[in-house]
Write an enzyme that holds these catalytic residues in place. Structure first.
Site, mmCIF file in Angstrom:
data_model
loop_
_atom_site.group_PDB
_atom_site.id
_atom_site.type_symbol
_atom_site.label_atom_id
_atom_site.label_comp_id
_atom_site.label_asym_id
_atom_site.label_seq_id
_atom_site.Cartn_x
_atom_site.Cartn_y
_atom_site.Cartn_z
ATOM 1 N N LYS A 181 2.365 -1.418 -4.463
ATOM 2 C CA LYS A 181 2.434 -0.146 -3.534
ATOM 3 C C LYS A 181 3.350 -0.322 -2.648
ATOM 4 C CE LYS A 181 -1.046 1.223 -6.379
ATOM 5 N NZ LYS A 181 -2.390 1.108 -6.120
ATOM 6 N N TRP A 209 -10.617 4.900 -4.969
ATOM 7 C CA TRP A 209 -10.546 3.525 -5.178
ATOM 8 C C TRP A 209 -11.867 2.955 -4.378
ATOM 9 C CZ3 TRP A 209 -7.819 1.562 -8.842
ATOM 10 C CH2 TRP A 209 -6.955 2.117 -9.063
ATOM 11 N N ASP A 246 -9.688 -2.651 1.620
ATOM 12 C CA ASP A 246 -8.917 -2.562 0.596
ATOM 13 C C ASP A 246 -7.444 -1.836 1.354
ATOM 14 O OD1 ASP A 246 -7.243 -2.238 -1.548
ATOM 15 O OD2 ASP A 246 -8.452 -0.977 -2.772
HETATM 16 C C1 LIG Z 1 -3.564 0.764 -6.780
HETATM 17 C C2 LIG Z 1 -4.744 0.636 -6.150
HETATM 18 C C3 LIG Z 1 -5.920 -0.311 -6.441
HETATM 19 C C4 LIG Z 1 -5.823 -0.935 -7.890
HETATM 20 O O1 LIG Z 1 -4.876 -1.941 -8.020
HETATM 21 P P1 LIG Z 1 -4.635 -2.994 -9.047
HETATM 22 O O2 LIG Z 1 -3.845 -4.052 -8.878
HETATM 23 O O3 LIG Z 1 -4.145 -1.946 -10.526
HETATM 24 O O4 LIG Z 1 -5.837 -3.432 -9.554
HETATM 25 C C5 LIG Z 1 -6.794 -0.534 -5.772
HETATM 26 N N1 LIG Z 1 -7.083 0.193 -4.519
HETATM 27 C C6 LIG Z 1 -5.892 0.761 -4.003
HETATM 28 C C7 LIG Z 1 -6.259 1.519 -2.769
HETATM 29 C C8 LIG Z 1 -4.967 1.113 -4.775
HETATM 30 O O5 LIG Z 1 -3.896 1.785 -4.389
#
Ligand SMILES: *Cc1c(COP(=O)(O)O)cnc(C)c1O
Length: 365
Positions: free
Chosen positions: A198, A104, A174
């Protein structure tokens, strides 16, 4: 209820049953509104109340200081990969520093490259992203536009366990896959964001917590939707926001406060759940091999391999018979990944642990 499996999906992922039940009850008519959240104006009193409550619950859960703004946006975490450099890098005059710890943060780096100068402060590729750097000892330019990290690499299962101190360089994080899994010192961050699907709700809403001084960096020439300041000035109501996601997020915040008892309690529970699985891995005499170096292990995504692919297939088939579902790991890591977010009940982890012990005993270890 009896139809529900133990859902180890990495995302969209398991949600708390009381939240689903409440959403089900409210779906014909929100109390006082006479219609569902899906059918009322985002300018209505009822939705204003839902938005205000979601924000105040989040502010209280994380102890967010007054000089930070909370936004509910669309476009997923991935749109943030672009919005961050558009707003914070274009006009900065110096490069942004990216700490590449897994899939990511690497994706975020690739998007940022399109917007301005970036430096890779650290890259874990050589060891297939199984470890993390000591952030304090990286040679970060004190004038950098910002430092970027992912607190939890969902695919590799590695996680920063504490809030880094990057001094005066704004730290952008993030937190998509570990949002609200423990108390966080927000004052360490310039901005922290998470897609909801998540650990905090359904797909469709991304939560952004951003410090006031960073808002000034967004240039007026940016498209309106892509400028954080526009969303702050309009309280996330510049366009029609993801009303259902915000509503469910509010229910999850309430669940964390009232049923779990706050983030300290949630953190204790998360450590307990993760420990149950890592203990089995460590005691299996090499039958299970964790992907992450032990000191970098994630409390949210437990990644491990079995002795061979045949046994991995058998593991998945037998697990499914016990309603242990979605355990297959990402192809870039292989093996298994048990995603044990906040809403995964202790009972689910216990069932998986017992199964793992039995499976290794029956198949070699
Ligand atoms: C799932 C995830 C993403 C992507 O998220 P989207 O909403 O599909 O763009 C980005 N960063 C992390 C750490 C993730 O687990």
């Amino acid at each position: 209820m009896s139809d529900r499996v133990y859902n180890f999906s990495p995302g969209p992922a398991v949600l708390p049953v009381p939240v689903l039940e409440q959403a089900q009850r409210d779906l014909l008519a929100l109390p006082g509104a006479g219609a569902s959240i899906l059918e009322i104006s985002h300018r209505s009193k009822a939705f204003e109340g839902i938005l205000a409550e979601a924000k105040s619950r989040l502010k209280s859960l994380l102890g967010i200081p007054d000089n930070y703004q909370i936004l509910f946006l669309q476009g997923g975490a991935r749109l943030q990969f672009s919005m961050i450099p558009m707003n914070l890098l274009r006009a900065a005059g110096t490069a942004a520093e990216y700490v590449v710890t897994g899939s990511w943060s690497k994706s975020a780096l690739e998007e940022a490259k399109k917007e301005g100068p970036v430096t890779v402060a650290w890259n874990g590729k050589e060891t297939n992203y199984d470890r993390l750097p000591a952030l304090g000892s990286l040679p970060i330019n004190p004038q950098a536009a910002y430092v970027y990290i992912a607190s939890n690499e969902t695919i590799q299962g590695i996680q920063f366990a504490t809030d880094p101190d990057m001094g005066d360089v704004p730290l952008i994080c993030d937190a998509s896959s570990d949002f609200l899994h423990r108390p966080v010192d927000i004052s360490r961050y310039g901005m922290l964001f998470a897609c909801a699907q998540k650990n905090a709700g359904p797909a469709g809403v991304t939560i952004v917590i951003i410090r006031d001084d960073l808002l000034a960096r967004g240039q007026d020439s940016l498209p309106g939707y892509l400028n954080y300041r526009v969303h702050v000035e309009n309280n996330s109501l510049w366009n029609t926001p993801p009303v259902f996601g915000i509503y469910v997020f509010g229910l999850i915040a309430q669940w964390l406060q009232e049923e779990i008892g706050g983030l300290d309690k949630m953190y204790a529970l998360n450590r307990q759940k993760a420990q149950m699985l890592y203990e089995v891995i460590d005691a299996s005499q090499g039958f299970y091999r964790g992907h992450a170096q032990p000191e970098c292990r994630s409390l949210m995504n437990v990644t491990f391999r079995l002795p061979n692919e045949e046994l991995e297939k058998k593991f998945l088939t037998e697990a499914a018979k016990l309603k242990l579902c979605d355990l297959k790991g990402h192809r870039s890591v292989g093996g298994m990944r048990a995603s044990i977010y906040n809403a995964m009940p202790l009972e689910g982890v216990r069932t998986l642990r017992d199964f793992m012990q039995e499976f290794s005993a029956n198949n070699g270890a």
